[in-house]
Design an enzyme around this catalytic site. Structure first.
Site, PDB file in Angstrom:
ATOM      1  N   ILE A  33      19.825   0.401  59.413  1.00  0.00           N
ATOM      2  CA  ILE A  33      21.212   0.553  59.005  1.00  0.00           C
ATOM      3  C   ILE A  33      21.755  -0.816  58.599  1.00  0.00           C
ATOM      4  O   ILE A  33      21.927  -1.708  59.437  1.00  0.00           O
ATOM      5  CB  ILE A  33      22.062   1.158  60.136  1.00  0.00           C
ATOM      6  CG1 ILE A  33      21.416   2.456  60.642  1.00  0.00           C
ATOM      7  CG2 ILE A  33      23.482   1.386  59.662  1.00  0.00           C
ATOM      8  CD1 ILE A  33      21.157   3.499  59.569  1.00  0.00           C
TER       9      ILE A  33
ATOM     10  N   CYS B  47      26.825  10.239  48.427  1.00  0.00           N
ATOM     11  CA  CYS B  47      27.039   8.790  48.596  1.00  0.00           C
ATOM     12  C   CYS B  47      25.770   8.016  48.242  1.00  0.00           C
ATOM     13  O   CYS B  47      25.829   6.949  47.618  1.00  0.00           O
ATOM     14  CB  CYS B  47      27.471   8.475  50.014  1.00  0.00           C
ATOM     15  SG  CYS B  47      28.990   9.312  50.535  1.00  0.00           S
TER      16      CYS B  47
ATOM     17  N   ARG C 261      22.210   4.489  44.743  1.00  0.00           N
ATOM     18  CA  ARG C 261      21.028   4.465  43.887  1.00  0.00           C
ATOM     19  C   ARG C 261      21.382   4.023  42.477  1.00  0.00           C
ATOM     20  O   ARG C 261      20.611   3.303  41.827  1.00  0.00           O
ATOM     21  CB  ARG C 261      20.375   5.854  43.865  1.00  0.00           C
ATOM     22  CG  ARG C 261      19.715   6.233  45.174  1.00  0.00           C
ATOM     23  CD  ARG C 261      19.408   7.715  45.256  1.00  0.00           C
ATOM     24  NE  ARG C 261      18.691   8.037  46.481  1.00  0.00           N
ATOM     25  CZ  ARG C 261      18.476   9.274  46.925  1.00  0.00           C
ATOM     26  NH1 ARG C 261      18.939  10.318  46.230  1.00  0.00           N
ATOM     27  NH2 ARG C 261      17.805   9.471  48.044  1.00  0.00           N
TER      28      ARG C 261
ATOM     29  N   ARG D  84       4.608 -26.974  31.759  1.00  0.00           N
ATOM     30  CA  ARG D  84       3.303 -27.141  32.422  1.00  0.00           C
ATOM     31  C   ARG D  84       2.222 -27.354  31.371  1.00  0.00           C
ATOM     32  O   ARG D  84       2.055 -26.538  30.450  1.00  0.00           O
ATOM     33  CB  ARG D  84       3.001 -25.897  33.255  1.00  0.00           C
ATOM     34  CG  ARG D  84       1.616 -25.896  33.899  1.00  0.00           C
ATOM     35  CD  ARG D  84       1.600 -26.803  35.129  1.00  0.00           C
ATOM     36  NE  ARG D  84       0.489 -26.478  35.993  1.00  0.00           N
ATOM     37  CZ  ARG D  84      -0.698 -27.103  35.968  1.00  0.00           C
ATOM     38  NH1 ARG D  84      -0.903 -28.083  35.095  1.00  0.00           N
ATOM     39  NH2 ARG D  84      -1.650 -26.751  36.798  1.00  0.00           N
TER      40      ARG D  84
ATOM     41  N   LEU E 283       3.293 -18.820  37.259  1.00  0.00           N
ATOM     42  CA  LEU E 283       3.629 -19.989  38.067  1.00  0.00           C
ATOM     43  C   LEU E 283       2.437 -20.527  38.850  1.00  0.00           C
ATOM     44  O   LEU E 283       2.506 -21.634  39.401  1.00  0.00           O
ATOM     45  CB  LEU E 283       4.754 -19.635  39.038  1.00  0.00           C
ATOM     46  CG  LEU E 283       6.102 -19.319  38.386  1.00  0.00           C
ATOM     47  CD1 LEU E 283       7.035 -18.680  39.390  1.00  0.00           C
ATOM     48  CD2 LEU E 283       6.723 -20.572  37.806  1.00  0.00           C
TER      49      LEU E 283
ATOM     50  N   GLU F 225      17.086   3.953  49.950  1.00  0.00           N
ATOM     51  CA  GLU F 225      17.782   4.884  49.040  1.00  0.00           C
ATOM     52  C   GLU F 225      16.794   5.782  48.302  1.00  0.00           C
ATOM     53  O   GLU F 225      17.019   6.167  47.163  1.00  0.00           O
ATOM     54  CB  GLU F 225      18.666   4.131  48.032  1.00  0.00           C
ATOM     55  CG  GLU F 225      19.511   3.029  48.587  1.00  0.00           C
ATOM     56  CD  GLU F 225      20.533   3.479  49.609  1.00  0.00           C
ATOM     57  OE1 GLU F 225      20.586   4.669  49.913  1.00  0.00           O
ATOM     58  OE2 GLU F 225      21.258   2.619  50.119  1.00  0.00           O
TER      59      GLU F 225
END
Length: 374
Positions: A153, A228, A233, A258, A328, A353
């Site tokens: 929660i 809700c 979502r 790089r 990276l 969700e």
């Protein structure tokens, strides 16, 4: 494709993130620190319950709200999560199903960030299957008595009120539970490797006694919490585009400077193929989010369409983060870049969700007309 008002919301939230979240979020993630002082600032910014009207809420359009979610999550998923829990879950439940008195008691304070709400639906044994919830609400004279457990929660230990769902004789019902109520306790989940700048909890309700007026009169049955969840979502559909954008930007900046084999990494064909694929998927996901936003504003957006957006955009955001990490190289696993932090956060967003599996079956039902689950 965006109005001046929508661009204004995006600009203001982006500036707030750059000034107040970006400079501290790496340390907050490392230290598992929720920066509560930002809550009132978000209220002043107008993003708490910004899609609602009245009670101090901004009454913004669906696309404006989506853009705000995208910019907040570009900073960190923790802060889009906060805005979703506060506005799309807790405040939406009170606005839709609460009495005028309940709305006046909570919504102005929550819109201003003076009060924090959370949404108590998920249980240790009832995540994707809320119909299996075991938290109960029984009548005792004129009162309600609640017993049970909730888990995962968001904001539970910092909230002032919980919109809590429990099984009563006439079905699942919603209640407003002040966190100061005797018998209520919230326990932080501390061992997270994701959403570390946010707060997720387990809630315990041990004979929590509430007056009759604590019940949300319009919230009986699972359709109420599901409506809700649909709001939250929708915010995710937009939100995950923020970290995906930041991962692309970090990878491109790195690849341009790089040097490998006597040239910039960005000059290599395989690197450009990765960048092109990331940008194509990001732009497709952004157009999907915008399309769903316009449908929502027209009042024609369906739950299955939201499932398409959540399923696709979270999946693609994670793939973008993982591809950016490969560009990276070894540096991609360090906190010198935001990619691993975003990737870790997106793993939580992928689960909450509605998991991929749940949204896949929602879409499958919409297409075939046959349910694969009850």
């Amino acid at each position: 494709m965006l109005t001046e008002e929508e661009l204004g919301w995006q600009r203001r939230v982006r500036e707030f993130v750059a000034a107040r979240i970006a400079p501290v979020v790496d340390a907050d993630f490392e230290d598992r620190h929720f920066r509560r002082e930002l809550v009132r600032e978000l209220g002043e910014l107008g993003v708490l319950g910004m899609h609602l009207r009245g009670h101090g809420c901004a009454g913004a359009g669906a696309v404006s709200y989506g853009l705000a979610c995208m910019e907040l999550e570009a900073g960190d998923s923790a802060w889009r999560t906060f805005v979703s829990v506060q506005g799309s879950l807790a405040m939406s439940a009170i606005a839709r199903f609460g009495t005028a008195e309940q709305q006046e008691q909570w919504l102005p304070a929550m819109a201003a960030g003076r009060a924090i709400g959370c949404f108590g639906l998920t249980e240790p044994g009832a995540g994707s299957d809320p119909a299996a919830m075991t938290t109960t609400a029984r009548r005792d004279g004129g009162d309600w008595v609640l017993d049970g457990r909730k888990r995962w929660i968001g904001l539970g230990s910092v909230a002032d009120v919980v919109v809590l769902w429990a099984r009563a004789e006439d079905g699942v019902r919603g209640f407003l539970v002040p966190t100061s109520a005797p018998g209520f306790s919230a326990h932080d989940i501390d061992n997270k490797l994701s959403l570390r700048a946010s707060v997720q909890c387990e809630l315990h309700l041990d004979s929590v006694r509430l007056p009759a007026e604590a019940a949300l009169p319009g919230a009986v049955g699972l359709r109420a919490p599901f409506s809700c969840l649909g709001e939250a979502r929708y915010g995710i559909v937009w939100g995950v585009l923020g970290p995906a954008r930041e991962c692309i930007a970090a990878a491109v900046r790195h690849a341009r400077r790089r040097q490998v084999f006597g040239k910039a990494l960005a000059e290599l064909q395989l690197t450009q193929a990765k960048v092109a694929d990331m940008v194509v998927e990001h732009q497709k996901a952004l157009l999907l989010a915008l399309h769903l936003g316009r449908l929502k504003e027209a009042g024609t957006l369906t739950p299955a369409q939201v499932s398409v957006g959540k399923l696709n955009n979270v999946r693609e955001a994670l793939e973008i983060a993982r591809t950016a990490r490969t560009i990276l190289g070894g540096d991609g696993v360090t906190s010198d870049y935001p990619v691993m932090r975003h990737m870790a956060n997106l793993e939580s967003v992928r689960t909450y969700e509605g998991t991929d599996e749940v949204h896949t079956l929602v879409v499958g039902h919409a297409v075939t007309g046959l349910r694969a689950f009850s």
